[in-house]
Design a protein around this motif. Structure first.
Motif, PDB file in Angstrom:
ATOM      1  N   UNK A  58     -35.722 -25.332  -8.940  1.00  0.00           N
ATOM      2  CA  UNK A  58     -34.532 -24.954  -8.797  1.00  0.00           C
ATOM      3  C   UNK A  58     -33.762 -25.496 -10.193  1.00  0.00           C
ATOM      4  N   UNK A  59     -33.244 -24.663 -10.850  1.00  0.00           N
ATOM      5  CA  UNK A  59     -32.286 -25.064 -11.903  1.00  0.00           C
ATOM      6  C   UNK A  59     -31.266 -26.229 -11.541  1.00  0.00           C
ATOM      7  N   UNK A  60     -31.069 -27.032 -12.448  1.00  0.00           N
ATOM      8  CA  UNK A  60     -30.178 -28.174 -12.116  1.00  0.00           C
ATOM      9  C   UNK A  60     -29.089 -28.137 -13.228  1.00  0.00           C
ATOM     10  N   UNK A  61     -27.840 -28.264 -12.862  1.00  0.00           N
ATOM     11  CA  UNK A  61     -26.537 -28.337 -13.829  1.00  0.00           C
ATOM     12  C   UNK A  61     -26.021 -29.870 -13.778  1.00  0.00           C
ATOM     13  N   UNK A  62     -26.216 -30.504 -14.751  1.00  0.00           N
ATOM     14  CA  UNK A  62     -25.514 -31.928 -14.563  1.00  0.00           C
ATOM     15  C   UNK A  62     -23.999 -31.801 -14.984  1.00  0.00           C
ATOM     16  N   UNK A  63     -23.148 -32.579 -13.750  1.00  0.00           N
ATOM     17  CA  UNK A  63     -21.665 -32.660 -14.159  1.00  0.00           C
ATOM     18  C   UNK A  63     -21.462 -34.068 -14.364  1.00  0.00           C
ATOM     19  N   UNK A 119     -29.781 -20.478  -5.760  1.00  0.00           N
ATOM     20  CA  UNK A 119     -31.000 -21.341  -6.523  1.00  0.00           C
ATOM     21  C   UNK A 119     -30.433 -22.102  -7.744  1.00  0.00           C
ATOM     22  N   UNK A 120     -29.535 -22.772  -7.368  1.00  0.00           N
ATOM     23  CA  UNK A 120     -29.293 -23.738  -8.397  1.00  0.00           C
ATOM     24  C   UNK A 120     -28.760 -25.037  -7.801  1.00  0.00           C
ATOM     25  N   UNK A 146     -37.215 -31.172 -17.554  1.00  0.00           N
ATOM     26  CA  UNK A 146     -37.395 -29.619 -17.702  1.00  0.00           C
ATOM     27  C   UNK A 146     -36.421 -29.021 -16.777  1.00  0.00           C
ATOM     28  N   UNK A 147     -36.284 -29.500 -15.404  1.00  0.00           N
ATOM     29  CA  UNK A 147     -35.531 -28.588 -14.461  1.00  0.00           C
ATOM     30  C   UNK A 147     -34.063 -28.657 -14.586  1.00  0.00           C
ATOM     31  N   UNK A 148     -33.606 -29.300 -15.693  1.00  0.00           N
ATOM     32  CA  UNK A 148     -32.083 -29.462 -16.045  1.00  0.00           C
ATOM     33  C   UNK A 148     -31.902 -28.508 -17.003  1.00  0.00           C
ATOM     34  N   UNK A 149     -31.007 -27.578 -16.757  1.00  0.00           N
ATOM     35  CA  UNK A 149     -30.707 -26.506 -17.770  1.00  0.00           C
ATOM     36  C   UNK A 149     -29.428 -26.681 -18.576  1.00  0.00           C
ATOM     37  N   UNK A 209     -24.513 -22.381 -16.299  1.00  0.00           N
ATOM     38  CA  UNK A 209     -25.641 -21.857 -15.452  1.00  0.00           C
ATOM     39  C   UNK A 209     -26.008 -20.540 -15.964  1.00  0.00           C
ATOM     40  N   UNK A 210     -24.836 -19.641 -16.100  1.00  0.00           N
ATOM     41  CA  UNK A 210     -25.369 -18.276 -16.840  1.00  0.00           C
ATOM     42  C   UNK A 210     -25.884 -18.314 -18.127  1.00  0.00           C
ATOM     43  N   UNK A 211     -25.331 -19.080 -18.901  1.00  0.00           N
ATOM     44  CA  UNK A 211     -26.016 -19.398 -20.177  1.00  0.00           C
ATOM     45  C   UNK A 211     -27.538 -19.856 -20.315  1.00  0.00           C
ATOM     46  N   UNK A 212     -27.859 -20.613 -19.299  1.00  0.00           N
ATOM     47  CA  UNK A 212     -29.194 -21.097 -19.192  1.00  0.00           C
ATOM     48  C   UNK A 212     -30.076 -19.816 -18.684  1.00  0.00           C
TER      49      UNK A 212
END
Lengths: 342, 342
Positions: B1-6, B31-32, B95-98, B316-319
């Motif tokens: 699952x793709x991850x976004x760091x905040x 799925x994120x 790798x899993x962080x986008x 997320x959309x950009x990834x």
């Protein structure tokens, strides 16, 4: 009696709207007259449509017109009998003439102004200075807004000095607050041009320096003068203009779209018109071209009568407010040598 | 699952609004998951206030915070256990962080992004790229809006290329139209920097070049990308922001002032809110920092939850739109050598 020359042939709506705008200014101030330069018969035909005090209008016939298709530097040299060149030469030569207004080609007005009227002693680069409406209901002067795409730090200092003189002459502001528009409020912000200008302005006795300001502050009204290089100043001016037009367009669309739209627009009309009025550059007159030996006002190319009238009054008020003499005096206290910017 | 760091500690309203904004994004896309960097107990206290899918939230504890009072270049070197630095390092390494979102110090995000995530091969200067609302109801990308106060012509070409890739990744625009913002539409307008950039952009196969545009056209929506140097771009962005705020303020005042004011505001509320919404930057997400090896989004320092949510979706959309790979591919067709801009 003081005279203001109006280039009757310059602009998209010449001569009809220009002539009307010029004579509409007459009842609004006493003891001045307008001199219309241009095709005598065309001007006469327009004048015949209105009632006005003929003793306050003079026509000077010219046979040529400089258009936006002309190359400015060539046109002002070659079209010696154009309404623009004849007007500028009269402005220079005649003591009774105090100011000049044109809605013609910006390039030609700038080039012709420098060539025929000449710079005030010590002025490195003359600059265009329009008033931007602000949230306080007054105007913030933006200088330079496009005459000089490339600047040196000393030019920016002079823009601040000249616009301060204009704020006093036109709006009676005693000690105008001057901000330098950069990409951040902190002193170190900006490129080397603006960093150096900041240091010079800080120590310049002819400027009441308020430090760096950001683009958004141009419309907040905390400063009377916003100094910019002609490149970013032009972009700021037009970005604001575009935002104003976008807002007006969105409001119109949304009022047509919303339920009970006609009724709601009826109720909302007054506040919205007030806003549109505030953002309507055409009613604000033109940009003063600061740094010349006489007052030159460049009105928007698409000017109608309602924009020419305030431009004429602007030129008159600047003369009566002793703009030129004030710029001369303020420049004397500037701590940079005359030749540095050349 | 793709991850976004905040970065849960960055910004004026951290951590409360940041945490809320991050978890508000979860139901909007599948799925994120989000990774919150910051003080574990503070974040936990905020999370406890809401119902959310805990399997989609990860906390990474950090003990330090970089503030606007810190000198960015020093802070990112010294505060190694800050929410910002830890987040950026994870972004680089895992790798899993986008993507990564922060409302913290702009300088620290820019410096840290370049230092810890690194530039894409061939990128001379990464650039900030926000979306500006336009009259068509879409967004025009403005790039660079402040990362580079001093530019070379080649940088501007790359800004056009990178923002084109983002227009495709974020909005699905197939062949984005790119304009160069100068002080006039004609090809010869501008200072030498923009004149030279114009010539390079004209022949660059990675750009669908629409020529020079003026500041007012940024909001007209005829181009998808408006290229600027970071100095004038920042001024344009903020001039538009200031104009929008001024308009909102004038409308409020006028509606309170006008006769039958409350009634009229009732009727006009919907269209006016639509306008305010359109001009409300806070709802538009942040500025993508283009040119790094992973997606970094800088949200406004004063961001509340409603601005953080779109920033997370933006990252997320950009990834998912393959922004990074697309920039790499487009840069390969750029006809300037890698070293020219260094």
């Amino acid at each position: 009696m003081i005279k203001i020359i109006v280039d009757a042939m310059g602009g998209d709506n010449a001569p009809a709207e220009i002539v009307k705008g010029a004579i509409d200014a007459l009842p609004l101030r006493e003891n001045f007259m307008v001199v219309l330069t241009g095709d005598e018969s065309l001007i006469g035909r327009e004048l015949a449509k209105y009632k006005y005090d003929a003793s306050r209008v003079e026509i000077v016939h010219t046979s040529e017109v400089i258009t936006n298709d002309d190359v400015p530097t060539l046109a002002v040299r070659r079209k010696r009998d154009s309404s623009l060149v004849v007007g500028l030469k009269m402005l220079k030569e005649r003591e009774d003439v105090g100011g000049f207004v044109s809605a013609g080609s910006t390039g030609a007005v700038l080039t012709g102004g420098i060539m025929f009227v000449g710079r005030i002693k010590g002025v490195m680069r003359p600059a265009l200075c329009p008033g931007i409406p602000n949230v306080r209901g007054t105007q913030t002067l933006l200088c330079d807004c496009g005459a000089n795409a490339e600047c040196k730090p000393q030019y920016l200092v002079q823009f601040g000095i000249m616009a301060s003189a204009y704020a006093k002459a036109a709006y009676g502001v005693e000690n105008p607050r001057v901000g330098l528009v950069t990409n951040g409020a902190e002193e170190h912000k900006g490129d080397p041009l603006h960093q150096e200008a900041h240091q010079l302005m800080k120590v310049c006795p002819a400027i009441n320096f308020a430090g760096n300001i950001e683009g958004r502050e141009i419309m907040y009204g905390d400063v009377d003068v916003a100094v910019t290089d002609g490149f970013s100043g032009n972009i700021a001016l037009k970005a604001i203009e575009g935002c104003g037009k976008t807002v007006a367009s969105v409001l119109s669309t949304e009022f047509r779209r919303s339920a009970g739209s006609k009724l709601s627009y009826l109720f909302a009309k007054k506040p919205i018109n007030k806003l549109k009025n505030m953002l309507d550059y055409s009613k604000m007159g033109g940009s003063v071209f600061l740094g010349l030996k006489k007052v030159v006002v460049k009105s928007h190319g698409s000017s109608k009568a309602k924009s020419i009238t305030p431009s004429v009054l602007q030129a008159l008020d600047a003369c009566r407010g002793n703009l030129i003499r004030d710029i001369e005096q303020r420049l004397e206290s500037m701590p940079v040598s005359e030749n540095e910017g050349e």
